[in-house]
Design an enzyme around this catalytic site. Structure first.
Site, short mmCIF file in Angstrom:
data_model
loop_
_atom_site.label_atom_id
_atom_site.label_comp_id
_atom_site.label_asym_id
_atom_site.label_seq_id
_atom_site.Cartn_x
_atom_site.Cartn_y
_atom_site.Cartn_z
N SER A 24 0.86 -1.18 0.00
CA SER A 24 0.00 0.00 0.00
C SER A 24 0.90 1.23 0.00
O SER A 24 2.06 1.16 0.43
CB SER A 24 -0.89 0.01 1.25
OG SER A 24 -1.54 1.26 1.42
N TYR B 156 -1.59 -0.15 10.53
CA TYR B 156 -1.78 -0.59 9.14
C TYR B 156 -0.50 -0.34 8.34
O TYR B 156 -0.02 -1.21 7.60
CB TYR B 156 -2.96 0.14 8.52
CG TYR B 156 -3.22 -0.23 7.07
CD1 TYR B 156 -3.68 -1.49 6.74
CD2 TYR B 156 -3.02 0.70 6.05
CE1 TYR B 156 -3.92 -1.84 5.42
CE2 TYR B 156 -3.28 0.36 4.73
CZ TYR B 156 -3.72 -0.90 4.41
OH TYR B 156 -3.96 -1.24 3.11
#
Length: 246
Positions: A142, A155
């Site tokens: 990501s 995250y």
């Protein structure tokens, strides 16, 4: 896309979003796709769509958190097709929140799915690929694995880890066993990830975030590009985000 033809590609998290888009695009280009996710009914529907378009696909219910499930997935692919050419480690969750919300169970979930899930996938296919002396592992990270924002600490940590694992895999395996390693880091993309968010602060921003999102087929094309390059070429990292994303 001639180098995708007949390749056996396992895709985790294939029931929606980037996984579903990648499965459909690769099948359109002649790959034999093995779909894995927890929602078997969604997998069945996607396989049916692929077959109706003339593609080849099979599915198996699997949870990346379970090492046993991932071993079964690899054996299923081998039983169906006799080899494993590509693993797309795509499954992930994103229940982002500020650390002071103390959502410890969600931290554990992200670590289990986003890090351990990737490792379980690698462990399942690496012996096969080493024996073949060829293979390709694509790990979906990501942009949060490049930069930390408020609410993304845990995250981001998991996605930084995915990048570290991918680079370590490349350095260990590419020179000797010719196994390619690719990291793909998407920005805001249309998916069900936002549905895993429980933080009221982040939920309040959801509509703005969603307005920037690009189609998962943009990411699927990056997956296809990496796979399609000749065996002597490793596409090691791709960052792809909406033009309007800061």
């Amino acid at each position: 896309m001639e180098n995708i033809q007949d390749k056996v590609v396992i895709i985790t998290g294939a029931s929606s979003g980037i996984g579903e888009a990648s499965a459909k695009l690769l099948a359109q280009n002649g790959a034999k796709v093995v779909l894995a996710a927890r929602r078997e009914e969604r997998l069945q529907a996607i396989v049916k769509e692929i077959e109706q378009e003339g593609g080849e696909a099979v599915h198996i219910k699997a949870d990346v958190v379970s090492s046993g499930d991932m071993q079964q997935l690899a054996q299923f692919a081998l039983k169906q097709y006799g080899r494993i050419d590509v693993l797309v480690n795509n499954a992930g969750v994103m229940p982002v929140s500020r650390l002071n919300e103390l959502r410890v169970a969600e931290w554990d979930q992200m670590i289990d799915v986003n890090i351990k899930g990737v490792l379980h996938g690698i462990a399942a296919v690496l012996p096969v690929m080493r024996e073949q002396q060829t293979g390709h592992i694509i790990n979906v990270s990501s942009v949060a694995g490049h930069e930390v924002s408020p609410t993304s600490a845990v995250y981001s940590a998991t996605k930084f880890a995915v990048r570290a694992i991918s680079e370590g895999l490349r350095k260990e395996e590419s020179p000797s066993s010719h196994i390619r390693s690719t990291i793909i880091s998407p920005g805001i993309t249309e998916s069900e990830l936002i549905n895993t968010v429980n933080s009221p602060e982040v939920q309040a921003m959801a509509s703005h975030i969603s307005s920037l999102a690009i189609s998962p087929y943009r990411i699927a094309r990056a997956v296809a590009y990496a796979i399609n390059e000749p065996e002597d070429t490793g596409i090691n990292e791709i960052v792809i985000r909406p033009t309007a994303q800061p």
